[in-house]
Structure formats: C-alpha cells, structure tokens
Design an enzyme around this catalytic site. Structure first.
Site: not given
Length: 205
Positions: A133, A184, A199
């Site tokens: 959101h 992410t 990473r």
C-alpha cells in the site's frame, strides 16, 4: 489401561512430528503409512469442502496450518507437495508439484496471487506478501490504497529460513536466497542472493 493405549499415544506424537517435519511422511513404514494416509485423506477432504482449495495426489497438509481460500481466492496445490504446521496461506495461490513449505511460513496472494513453480523449497519462517500500500503522508497508513502485482517463484528455487519476498518480485528458476534475506527486486536464473536488501553473491554452476 489397554495394550493399545501406548500405541495410540505414540501415534499422536507421531502426528505431531509429521506436522512439523512433513518430509518424514514420504518415508513412513507401511504400518504407519496406512493410518497416516487415512488421516490425511480425511483432513484434505474436509479442507476442500470448507475452502476453495484443490489438492493434488500424495500431498501432506498439516491440520495445524491455516489455509484460507474464499471464492475468488482459489488455492491450487500440485502433487507430492507438503505444507507444515503453523503456516498461513491465503489465496490466490498456485502451488506446483513437489513443493515444500515448512513451518511458520506466511503466503498471502493479495489480489493478483502467488505462483510457486515445481520443486520450490521454502524453509521455515518465510513471508511472501503479494500486496502493498501507499505511504502518502497526507493519509494514515491504514487508509492508503492497496495494490497487488503478484509474486512468482521459479522451478527449483530455494528460499532459506526467514526470507521475505516483496510484492511484484519474480525469482527465476534454480535461484537460491540466503536465510534472513529481504528480496525487493527480481532475481535471475541460478543467482545466489543474500542480505537486506538481497544482492548477488554468485551463480549456481
């Protein structure tokens, strides 16, 4: 006390063990496999009556898992897949064959859903949320608009313990995510990633 009492007590402990270590279900001796299959068939039949769930062949679904699939949020589970205790699964979810979801994982499909391809392995305490959101300062967080882009995890991907996956992420086949990582961004095929945010460490070769 009857002669059967110790056996019945052991069976309850055996069920408890299987709830948290469901891979043991597939190596049970025939005398244990008989009652375990009956137990699973009864529970899976109940689950499919209560929720919009489709379950493949030779699956183990812990009765201690929390599975919610209201109409429009179907959960499909492929063959030879297990779901351990204390998981929370909320559809829409598409779970392939030979998938392992270990204890205390949370998979919430949001509006678009989560897709796990065949042979995905998810270690304990992983969290996959296929929604997010806004964070506009003019509105409280709970009043922000909710979005959902979906999550897709490719074939033969291994998520280590305590991994988080953000909405919109795609992890390609044969990738590995190290424990305690937060993903992410998309992960390419055969990449080994770790960290917060995750990473590239190296490639699986």
């Amino acid at each position: 006390m009857t002669d059967l009492d110790p056996l019945l007590k052991y069976r309850e402990q055996h069920k408890h063990r299987l709830n948290y270590m469901p891979w043991l279900y597939y190596s049970l001796k025939p005398k244990h496999r008989a009652w375990a299959e009956a137990w699973q068939h009864e529970y899976q039949d109940y689950l499919m009556q209560m929720e919009t769930v489709q379950i493949g062949k030779n699956c183990f679904i812990s009765p201690l898992a929390h599975i919610f699939a209201e109409p429009g949020r179907t959960i499909r589970i492929g063959d030879n897949t297990f779901i351990a205790a204390d998981c929370t699964l909320h559809g829409p979810l598409e779970i392939g064959n030979e998938v392992a979801i270990n204890h205390h994982c949370i998979l919430d499909g949001g509006r678009v859903g989560i897709k796990l391809h065949d042979q995905v392995r998810i270690a304990a305490y992983c969290h996959l949320y296929a929604f997010d959101h806004g964070m506009d300062i003019d509105l409280p967080i709970y009043q922000q608009a909710v979005r959902s882009q979906g999550i897709e995890i490719g074939r033969d991907v291994w998520l280590g313990a305590h991994v988080g996956i953000k909405d919109g992420v795609k992890i390609a086949e044969h990738a590995v995510v190290g424990m305690n990582s937060m993903v992410t961004k998309d992960v390419a095929a055969r990449q080994i990633v770790a960290g917060n945010p995750a990473r590239l460490i190296r490639y699986r070769e």
